[in-house]
Design a protein around this motif. Structure first.
Motif, PDB file in Angstrom:
ATOM      1  N   ASP A 232      66.625  69.462  47.528  1.00 49.04           N
ATOM      2  CA  ASP A 232      66.481  68.370  46.621  1.00 49.04           C
ATOM      3  C   ASP A 232      66.185  67.371  47.230  1.00 49.04           C
ATOM      4  OD1 ASP A 232      65.276  67.169  44.262  1.00 49.04           O
ATOM      5  OD2 ASP A 232      67.096  67.219  43.254  1.00 49.04           O
ATOM      6  N   VAL A 233      65.264  66.226  46.895  1.00 47.93           N
ATOM      7  CA  VAL A 233      65.306  65.092  47.590  1.00 47.93           C
ATOM      8  C   VAL A 233      65.019  63.891  46.313  1.00 47.93           C
ATOM      9  CG1 VAL A 233      64.005  63.210  49.013  1.00 47.93           C
ATOM     10  CG2 VAL A 233      63.901  65.869  49.545  1.00 47.93           C
ATOM     11  N   ARG A 234      66.436  63.167  46.050  1.00 51.48           N
ATOM     12  CA  ARG A 234      66.552  62.263  45.089  1.00 51.48           C
ATOM     13  C   ARG A 234      66.126  60.738  45.334  1.00 51.48           C
ATOM     14  NH1 ARG A 234      72.290  65.035  43.544  1.00 51.48           N
ATOM     15  NH2 ARG A 234      71.704  66.846  43.074  1.00 51.48           N
ATOM     16  N   ASP A 235      65.113  60.116  44.768  1.00 48.25           N
ATOM     17  CA  ASP A 235      64.739  58.841  45.005  1.00 48.25           C
ATOM     18  C   ASP A 235      65.670  58.003  44.206  1.00 48.25           C
ATOM     19  OD1 ASP A 235      63.693  56.452  45.485  1.00 48.25           O
ATOM     20  OD2 ASP A 235      61.881  57.088  45.730  1.00 48.25           O
ATOM     21  N   LYS A 236      66.564  57.375  44.704  1.00 44.89           N
ATOM     22  CA  LYS A 236      67.786  56.354  43.907  1.00 44.89           C
ATOM     23  C   LYS A 236      66.719  54.838  43.657  1.00 44.89           C
ATOM     24  CE  LYS A 236      71.073  58.102  42.911  1.00 44.89           C
ATOM     25  NZ  LYS A 236      71.259  59.002  41.825  1.00 44.89           N
ATOM     26  N   GLY A 237      65.777  54.790  44.437  1.00 43.66           N
ATOM     27  CA  GLY A 237      64.955  53.498  44.007  1.00 43.66           C
ATOM     28  C   GLY A 237      65.662  52.408  44.955  1.00 43.66           C
ATOM     29  N   PHE A 238      65.015  51.195  44.709  1.00 43.96           N
ATOM     30  CA  PHE A 238      65.315  50.223  45.668  1.00 43.96           C
ATOM     31  C   PHE A 238      66.108  49.122  45.149  1.00 43.96           C
ATOM     32  CE2 PHE A 238      60.795  51.554  45.987  1.00 43.96           C
ATOM     33  CZ  PHE A 238      60.281  51.525  47.387  1.00 43.96           C
ATOM     34  N   GLY A 239      66.632  48.262  46.226  1.00 48.22           N
ATOM     35  CA  GLY A 239      67.481  47.183  45.751  1.00 48.22           C
ATOM     36  C   GLY A 239      68.831  47.381  45.920  1.00 48.22           C
ATOM     37  N   TRP A 240      69.285  48.509  46.386  1.00 45.51           N
ATOM     38  CA  TRP A 240      70.745  48.629  46.734  1.00 45.51           C
ATOM     39  C   TRP A 240      71.372  47.744  47.439  1.00 45.51           C
ATOM     40  CZ3 TRP A 240      73.398  51.924  43.618  1.00 45.51           C
ATOM     41  CH2 TRP A 240      72.574  52.981  42.659  1.00 45.51           C
ATOM     42  N   TYR A 241      72.577  47.321  47.422  1.00 51.32           N
ATOM     43  CA  TYR A 241      73.189  46.286  48.124  1.00 51.32           C
ATOM     44  C   TYR A 241      74.924  46.480  48.052  1.00 51.32           C
ATOM     45  CZ  TYR A 241      74.557  43.366  44.695  1.00 51.32           C
ATOM     46  OH  TYR A 241      75.198  42.550  43.366  1.00 51.32           O
ATOM     47  N   ASN A 242      75.640  45.997  49.278  1.00 49.80           N
ATOM     48  CA  ASN A 242      76.929  46.015  48.903  1.00 49.80           C
ATOM     49  C   ASN A 242      77.499  44.670  48.578  1.00 49.80           C
ATOM     50  OD1 ASN A 242      79.556  46.125  49.307  1.00 49.80           O
ATOM     51  ND2 ASN A 242      79.591  47.156  51.449  1.00 49.80           N
ATOM     52  N   PRO A 243      78.107  44.259  47.412  1.00 50.49           N
ATOM     53  CA  PRO A 243      78.521  43.042  46.912  1.00 50.49           C
ATOM     54  C   PRO A 243      79.689  42.548  47.839  1.00 50.49           C
ATOM     55  CG  PRO A 243      79.050  44.717  45.261  1.00 50.49           C
ATOM     56  CD  PRO A 243      78.131  45.222  46.311  1.00 50.49           C
ATOM     57  N   ASN A 244      80.262  43.359  48.409  1.00 46.88           N
ATOM     58  CA  ASN A 244      81.404  43.010  49.326  1.00 46.88           C
ATOM     59  C   ASN A 244      81.166  43.045  50.687  1.00 46.88           C
ATOM     60  OD1 ASN A 244      83.334  43.265  46.984  1.00 46.88           O
ATOM     61  ND2 ASN A 244      83.090  45.503  47.281  1.00 46.88           N
ATOM     62  N   ASN A 245      79.876  42.772  51.063  1.00 43.50           N
ATOM     63  CA  ASN A 245      79.519  42.755  52.573  1.00 43.50           C
ATOM     64  C   ASN A 245      78.313  41.739  52.637  1.00 43.50           C
ATOM     65  OD1 ASN A 245      79.548  43.146  55.264  1.00 43.50           O
ATOM     66  ND2 ASN A 245      78.082  44.777  55.071  1.00 43.50           N
ATOM     67  N   PRO A 246      78.391  40.532  52.337  1.00 43.50           N
ATOM     68  CA  PRO A 246      77.440  39.519  52.487  1.00 43.50           C
ATOM     69  C   PRO A 246      76.948  39.394  53.833  1.00 43.50           C
ATOM     70  CG  PRO A 246      79.171  38.366  51.985  1.00 43.50           C
ATOM     71  CD  PRO A 246      79.709  39.747  51.868  1.00 43.50           C
ATOM     72  N   LEU A 247      75.673  39.202  54.040  1.00 44.07           N
ATOM     73  CA  LEU A 247      75.224  38.686  55.360  1.00 44.07           C
ATOM     74  C   LEU A 247      75.743  37.233  55.774  1.00 44.07           C
ATOM     75  CD1 LEU A 247      71.424  39.913  55.032  1.00 44.07           C
ATOM     76  CD2 LEU A 247      73.462  41.082  56.265  1.00 44.07           C
ATOM     77  N   TYR A 248      75.952  36.425  54.715  1.00 40.61           N
ATOM     78  CA  TYR A 248      76.024  35.063  54.896  1.00 40.61           C
ATOM     79  C   TYR A 248      76.819  34.743  53.782  1.00 40.61           C
ATOM     80  CZ  TYR A 248      74.920  30.152  55.067  1.00 40.61           C
ATOM     81  OH  TYR A 248      75.063  28.770  55.239  1.00 40.61           O
ATOM     82  N   ASP A 249      77.985  33.816  53.757  1.00 38.34           N
ATOM     83  CA  ASP A 249      78.844  33.506  52.798  1.00 38.34           C
ATOM     84  C   ASP A 249      79.372  32.092  52.972  1.00 38.34           C
ATOM     85  OD1 ASP A 249      80.482  32.990  50.859  1.00 38.34           O
ATOM     86  OD2 ASP A 249      81.584  34.950  50.755  1.00 38.34           O
ATOM     87  N   HIS A 250      78.634  30.813  52.692  1.00 38.40           N
ATOM     88  CA  HIS A 250      79.009  29.557  53.074  1.00 38.40           C
ATOM     89  C   HIS A 250      79.171  28.661  52.151  1.00 38.40           C
ATOM     90  CE1 HIS A 250      79.597  26.675  56.376  1.00 38.40           C
ATOM     91  NE2 HIS A 250      78.964  25.881  55.674  1.00 38.40           N
ATOM     92  N   TRP A 251      79.982  27.853  52.087  1.00 39.77           N
ATOM     93  CA  TRP A 251      80.409  26.658  51.195  1.00 39.77           C
ATOM     94  C   TRP A 251      79.821  25.218  51.668  1.00 39.77           C
ATOM     95  CZ3 TRP A 251      82.577  27.517  46.217  1.00 39.77           C
ATOM     96  CH2 TRP A 251      83.385  28.513  46.247  1.00 39.77           C
ATOM     97  N   PHE A 252      79.338  24.641  50.607  1.00 38.00           N
ATOM     98  CA  PHE A 252      78.623  23.195  50.794  1.00 38.00           C
ATOM     99  C   PHE A 252      79.275  22.475  49.758  1.00 38.00           C
ATOM    100  CE2 PHE A 252      75.834  26.238  52.242  1.00 38.00           C
ATOM    101  CZ  PHE A 252      75.116  26.016  53.413  1.00 38.00           C
ATOM    102  N   ASP A 253      79.739  21.077  50.369  1.00 37.12           N
ATOM    103  CA  ASP A 253      80.259  20.225  49.659  1.00 37.12           C
ATOM    104  C   ASP A 253      79.397  18.937  49.338  1.00 37.12           C
ATOM    105  OD1 ASP A 253      82.011  18.685  48.073  1.00 37.12           O
ATOM    106  OD2 ASP A 253      83.755  18.579  49.774  1.00 37.12           O
ATOM    107  N   GLY A 254      78.828  18.626  48.108  1.00 38.58           N
ATOM    108  CA  GLY A 254      77.900  17.603  48.059  1.00 38.58           C
ATOM    109  C   GLY A 254      78.350  16.293  48.455  1.00 38.58           C
ATOM    110  N   PRO A 255      77.654  15.215  48.502  1.00 40.73           N
ATOM    111  CA  PRO A 255      76.107  15.507  48.755  1.00 40.73           C
ATOM    112  C   PRO A 255      75.790  16.106  49.979  1.00 40.73           C
ATOM    113  CG  PRO A 255      76.836  13.145  49.288  1.00 40.73           C
ATOM    114  CD  PRO A 255      78.097  13.722  48.875  1.00 40.73           C
TER     115      PRO A 255
END
Length: 225
Positions: A106-129
């Motif tokens: 069997d080949v099961r298409d699980k769809g688009f848009g899967w991601y790992n919420p614990n592995n961001p490509l980028y995670d940065h804080w900005f302090d305004g202004p």
């Protein structure tokens, strides 16, 4: 729409440009996505300001409710799932290799848009202004979770994309941050996922996951000082 932990959210625009080169990657390079987001054609931004819903999403996605005394007050999601390929070398399946006796069950298409919420490509804080600017080009490869009793060729022929294809994608985002705010920007890569159920050369039954990069999504967490 974005779907996170079974909940649907609307989405906004994030510029993603993908081009394709060929490169072979090992199964160890795969990062297993555990959540799913799905784009619609309108790409409208989802903004969450309801305190109860903010608290729920913060718990589900490991977002801090406070940062240096500032309180989480708004969550924004922006996503685009489109990919642009220079050429399409993927095989159209299911087609079996001459190497037998692998049996595709069997080949099961699980769809688009899967991601790992614990592995961001980028995670940065900005302090305004300030102005939160993010622009980066990264590379990612179509991968399989394992190749027990099977070859990458057979996997590629049956899932419809080539294991080992390398994609480059550029992500850009610019957001003004007012003086009374803090902003946490997170960027995630998303994939198209398929499952392959088969009997391998050793006669054992297996299930593997094959993933092809299919865009990126950005999360903006706003805090009131």
């Amino acid at each position: 729409m974005i779907v996170i932990n079974g909940k649907k959210l609307a989405v906004g625009l994030l510029t993603v440009v993908l081009s394709m080169n060929l490169s072979i990657a090992s199964a160890a390079q795969i990062t297993k996505p555990t959540s799913k987001i799905t784009a619609n054609q309108n790409h409208q931004a989802q903004v969450i300001i309801n305190p109860a819903l903010i608290q729920q999403k913060a718990f589900e996605q490991n977002i801090p409710l406070y940062k240096d005394g500032a309180k989480l007050s708004k969550i924004e999601y922006e996503y685009v799932g489109n990919t642009t390929l220079v050429s399409d070398t993927s095989a159209k399946g299911p087609v079996l290799s001459a190497l037998q006796p692998v049996k595709i069950i069997d080949v099961r298409d699980k769809g688009f848009g899967w991601y790992n919420p614990n592995n961001p490509l980028y995670d940065h804080w900005f302090d305004g202004p300030d102005t939160a600017e993010y622009s980066e080009t990264r590379k990612s490869t179509a991968t399989a979770s394992h190749t027990f009793g099977i070859t990458s060729e057979i996997i590629s022929n049956n899932v419809g994309f080539t294991i080992g294809e390398e994609y480059s994608y550029t992500i850009k985002s610019t957001t003004p941050v007012p003086a009374d705010k803090k902003l946490n920007v997170r960027v995630f890569q998303v994939h198209h996922k398929k499952e392959l159920v088969y009997t391998g050369y050793d006669g054992k039954s297996y299930i593997l996951e094959a993933e092809k990069p299919n865009g990126s999504y950005i999360q903006k967490n706003w805090y009131n000082k």
